[in-house]
Motif scaffolding. Sequence first.
Motif, PDB file in Angstrom:
ATOM      1  N   ALA A 272      37.332 -39.824 -30.176  1.00  0.00           N
ATOM      2  CA  ALA A 272      36.432 -39.120 -29.260  1.00  0.00           C
ATOM      3  C   ALA A 272      34.976 -39.291 -29.678  1.00  0.00           C
ATOM      4  O   ALA A 272      34.103 -39.584 -28.849  1.00  0.00           O
ATOM      5  CB  ALA A 272      36.794 -37.636 -29.208  1.00  0.00           C
ATOM      6  N   LEU A 273      34.690 -39.125 -30.967  1.00  0.00           N
ATOM      7  CA  LEU A 273      33.326 -39.284 -31.449  1.00  0.00           C
ATOM      8  C   LEU A 273      32.822 -40.700 -31.196  1.00  0.00           C
ATOM      9  O   LEU A 273      31.669 -40.906 -30.792  1.00  0.00           O
ATOM     10  CB  LEU A 273      33.261 -38.974 -32.949  1.00  0.00           C
ATOM     11  N   GLY A 274      33.688 -41.670 -31.422  1.00  0.00           N
ATOM     12  CA  GLY A 274      33.310 -43.062 -31.232  1.00  0.00           C
ATOM     13  C   GLY A 274      32.972 -43.383 -29.790  1.00  0.00           C
ATOM     14  O   GLY A 274      32.081 -44.197 -29.516  1.00  0.00           O
ATOM     15  N   ARG A 275      33.662 -42.751 -28.852  1.00  0.00           N
ATOM     16  CA  ARG A 275      33.390 -43.038 -27.443  1.00  0.00           C
ATOM     17  C   ARG A 275      32.041 -42.491 -27.010  1.00  0.00           C
ATOM     18  O   ARG A 275      31.319 -43.134 -26.240  1.00  0.00           O
ATOM     19  CB  ARG A 275      34.531 -42.497 -26.580  1.00  0.00           C
ATOM     20  N   PHE A 276      31.678 -41.322 -27.490  1.00  0.00           N
ATOM     21  CA  PHE A 276      30.342 -40.816 -27.176  1.00  0.00           C
ATOM     22  C   PHE A 276      29.279 -41.651 -27.900  1.00  0.00           C
ATOM     23  O   PHE A 276      28.212 -41.916 -27.355  1.00  0.00           O
ATOM     24  CB  PHE A 276      30.228 -39.342 -27.564  1.00  0.00           C
ATOM     25  N   LEU A 277      29.586 -42.081 -29.119  1.00  0.00           N
ATOM     26  CA  LEU A 277      28.680 -42.954 -29.855  1.00  0.00           C
ATOM     27  C   LEU A 277      28.515 -44.297 -29.145  1.00  0.00           C
ATOM     28  O   LEU A 277      27.440 -44.912 -29.199  1.00  0.00           O
ATOM     29  CB  LEU A 277      29.217 -43.182 -31.274  1.00  0.00           C
ATOM     30  N   GLY A 278      29.571 -44.707 -28.450  1.00  0.00           N
ATOM     31  CA  GLY A 278      29.534 -45.981 -27.741  1.00  0.00           C
ATOM     32  C   GLY A 278      28.467 -46.045 -26.666  1.00  0.00           C
ATOM     33  O   GLY A 278      27.960 -47.133 -26.350  1.00  0.00           O
ATOM     34  N   ILE A 279      28.105 -44.915 -26.092  1.00  0.00           N
ATOM     35  CA  ILE A 279      27.049 -44.879 -25.079  1.00  0.00           C
ATOM     36  C   ILE A 279      25.749 -45.418 -25.674  1.00  0.00           C
ATOM     37  O   ILE A 279      25.003 -46.145 -25.016  1.00  0.00           O
ATOM     38  CB  ILE A 279      26.849 -43.443 -24.557  1.00  0.00           C
ATOM     39  N   TRP A 280      25.507 -45.089 -26.941  1.00  0.00           N
ATOM     40  CA  TRP A 280      24.297 -45.561 -27.624  1.00  0.00           C
ATOM     41  C   TRP A 280      24.461 -46.993 -28.124  1.00  0.00           C
ATOM     42  O   TRP A 280      23.578 -47.840 -27.943  1.00  0.00           O
ATOM     43  CB  TRP A 280      23.975 -44.641 -28.803  1.00  0.00           C
ATOM     44  N   ILE A 281      25.601 -47.289 -28.741  1.00  0.00           N
ATOM     45  CA  ILE A 281      25.830 -48.618 -29.319  1.00  0.00           C
ATOM     46  C   ILE A 281      25.730 -49.709 -28.262  1.00  0.00           C
ATOM     47  O   ILE A 281      25.114 -50.765 -28.481  1.00  0.00           O
ATOM     48  CB  ILE A 281      27.206 -48.666 -30.008  1.00  0.00           C
ATOM     49  N   LEU A 282      26.318 -49.469 -27.077  1.00  0.00           N
ATOM     50  CA  LEU A 282      26.338 -50.490 -26.040  1.00  0.00           C
ATOM     51  C   LEU A 282      24.974 -50.702 -25.382  1.00  0.00           C
ATOM     52  O   LEU A 282      24.793 -51.653 -24.628  1.00  0.00           O
ATOM     53  CB  LEU A 282      27.391 -50.136 -24.984  1.00  0.00           C
ATOM     54  N   LYS A 283      24.035 -49.820 -25.667  1.00  0.00           N
ATOM     55  CA  LYS A 283      22.657 -50.035 -25.212  1.00  0.00           C
ATOM     56  C   LYS A 283      21.919 -51.014 -26.113  1.00  0.00           C
ATOM     57  O   LYS A 283      20.915 -51.600 -25.713  1.00  0.00           O
ATOM     58  CB  LYS A 283      21.887 -48.701 -25.193  1.00  0.00           C
ATOM     59  N   HIS A 284      22.409 -51.188 -27.352  1.00  0.00           N
ATOM     60  CA  HIS A 284      21.678 -51.963 -28.342  1.00  0.00           C
ATOM     61  C   HIS A 284      22.404 -53.217 -28.815  1.00  0.00           C
ATOM     62  O   HIS A 284      21.760 -54.119 -29.365  1.00  0.00           O
ATOM     63  CB  HIS A 284      21.360 -51.076 -29.555  1.00  0.00           C
ATOM     64  N   ILE A 285      23.713 -53.260 -28.649  1.00  0.00           N
ATOM     65  CA  ILE A 285      24.486 -54.411 -29.122  1.00  0.00           C
ATOM     66  C   ILE A 285      25.322 -54.956 -27.968  1.00  0.00           C
ATOM     67  O   ILE A 285      25.928 -54.185 -27.222  1.00  0.00           O
ATOM     68  CB  ILE A 285      25.415 -54.030 -30.295  1.00  0.00           C
ATOM     69  N   LYS A 286      25.371 -56.266 -27.813  1.00  0.00           N
ATOM     70  CA  LYS A 286      26.135 -56.891 -26.740  1.00  0.00           C
ATOM     71  C   LYS A 286      27.611 -56.522 -26.845  1.00  0.00           C
ATOM     72  O   LYS A 286      28.190 -56.528 -27.943  1.00  0.00           O
ATOM     73  CB  LYS A 286      25.972 -58.410 -26.793  1.00  0.00           C
ATOM     74  N   TRP A 287      28.208 -56.219 -25.714  1.00  0.00           N
ATOM     75  CA  TRP A 287      29.571 -55.706 -25.721  1.00  0.00           C
ATOM     76  C   TRP A 287      30.579 -56.689 -26.302  1.00  0.00           C
ATOM     77  O   TRP A 287      31.539 -56.280 -26.964  1.00  0.00           O
ATOM     78  CB  TRP A 287      29.990 -55.284 -24.310  1.00  0.00           C
ATOM     79  N   THR A 288      30.375 -57.992 -26.118  1.00  0.00           N
ATOM     80  CA  THR A 288      31.314 -58.974 -26.666  1.00  0.00           C
ATOM     81  C   THR A 288      31.298 -58.963 -28.193  1.00  0.00           C
ATOM     82  O   THR A 288      32.335 -59.153 -28.840  1.00  0.00           O
ATOM     83  CB  THR A 288      30.984 -60.384 -26.154  1.00  0.00           C
ATOM     84  N   THR A 289      30.124 -58.710 -28.774  1.00  0.00           N
ATOM     85  CA  THR A 289      30.009 -58.623 -30.233  1.00  0.00           C
ATOM     86  C   THR A 289      30.731 -57.382 -30.757  1.00  0.00           C
ATOM     87  O   THR A 289      31.468 -57.440 -31.752  1.00  0.00           O
ATOM     88  CB  THR A 289      28.529 -58.570 -30.647  1.00  0.00           C
ATOM     89  N   VAL A 290      30.524 -56.254 -30.075  1.00  0.00           N
ATOM     90  CA  VAL A 290      31.176 -55.009 -30.467  1.00  0.00           C
ATOM     91  C   VAL A 290      32.690 -55.153 -30.415  1.00  0.00           C
ATOM     92  O   VAL A 290      33.410 -54.745 -31.349  1.00  0.00           O
ATOM     93  CB  VAL A 290      30.721 -53.844 -29.566  1.00  0.00           C
TER      94      VAL A 290
END
Length: 418
Positions: A272-290
């Motif tokens: 759950a924490l990771g999914r909310f964190l994902g909102i921020w991560i996907l703004k800064h890192i390309k999704w294919t890399t993640v």
Amino acid sequence: MLILKPNSETVTPAPSYFAVTALTYTMFFMFAMTTDAVGEIIKIAKGDMNLSNTQASAFHWATMTAIALSGILFGYFADKFGRKKTIIAGLGLYGLASASFFMGTSFQLYFSLLFVSGLAIGIFKTAALALISDITTSTEEHTRTMNALEGFFGIGAIVGPLLVISLHARGISWTYLYLFAAALCLVMIIWAAFTSYPQTKKSTDEPVNLWKSFALMSNKYAMGFSMAIALYVAAEVSIFVWLPSYLEGYTGTQIATWMATYAVMVFFVFRALGRFLGIWILKHIKWTTVMMIFSGVIFVCFAASAFFGQTVAAFLMPLSGLFMSMMYPTLNSKGISCFPKTKHGAVAGLILFFTAVSAAAIAPLMGFVADSFGGDMRYGFILATILAGLLFVGMIYNFIKDPAASALKQANITEYNQ
């Protein structure tokens, strides 16, 4: 709570917008609360009903099989009849099935009701996923919103197992979890009935029907993302269905024993924490890399847990939830976004079909493998490790080739006016 901005060309006035978004998040919280509590329910039911691992897995695959059938057979309902009507119908069926758990205590009754609840989930979930397209303004926002939605699903997945554990500790039947779900359904049906939903404009005059849904199986984007999600789901399901059984009876240091006892709950917290964190991560890192990096870490967690035993599994399996968190909503979002909005219900249904087929298949297969080796669930997790490895290979390919890039770029132009 994430508050989305409506697209004025495709939605009704703003006053209903917040209500629609909140209701969608609540729906995902509610059904996660029951479906992701299945591992704890299985652990209790095995003892109460004297079931083998293979037999007990029916508590999971009955729901997943029904979700698969519902996704492929009824996924187009959201496109044909509208998101609101489809959601209300699905919630009504789900609430009725949940309330009926008090009609008896037989394995056959529980199996039947879990199957019906799966049909209902397939109906309202595909409509909810299609609705996300109506309240976002780009494919990138769609992906971030999907992560937020799955974040609320993750919260429900924490609450569900915790409620089952608490009920059992007090000598109360786990079926009361479904009574709570039925009450939530009633509230949401009333909520939805008095809420104005976004209106999806038709960009085509082609008829929306079941055969159009089946035709999507020939599309490379639909099938590519579906296969990736199927591999991911197999890994995720192995944890919340069978990790309690794998760690049952474990004793070690105080912290290791505590982690083993609450492993699934901790896994869901990280997810759950990771999914909310994902909102921020996907703004800064390309999704294919993640996707590539995270799937690699997941594979390492599974391999170490399967081959080094319970102590390692008690720590690494829950930790893998942090890296699993963004996999499903991101892959799901990108798969749906490769298509016009008028097909999003059908595409969501197709992806849900493969999601549920994978979830339905892996639970009994792991149970069978474990039973073949004297009931040792470690062998079941070796199978799950192989599937996690295949997912990692797929995400490496996705990182190198980025096969969906052109379709997503075109969708931003044609569907979101970017």
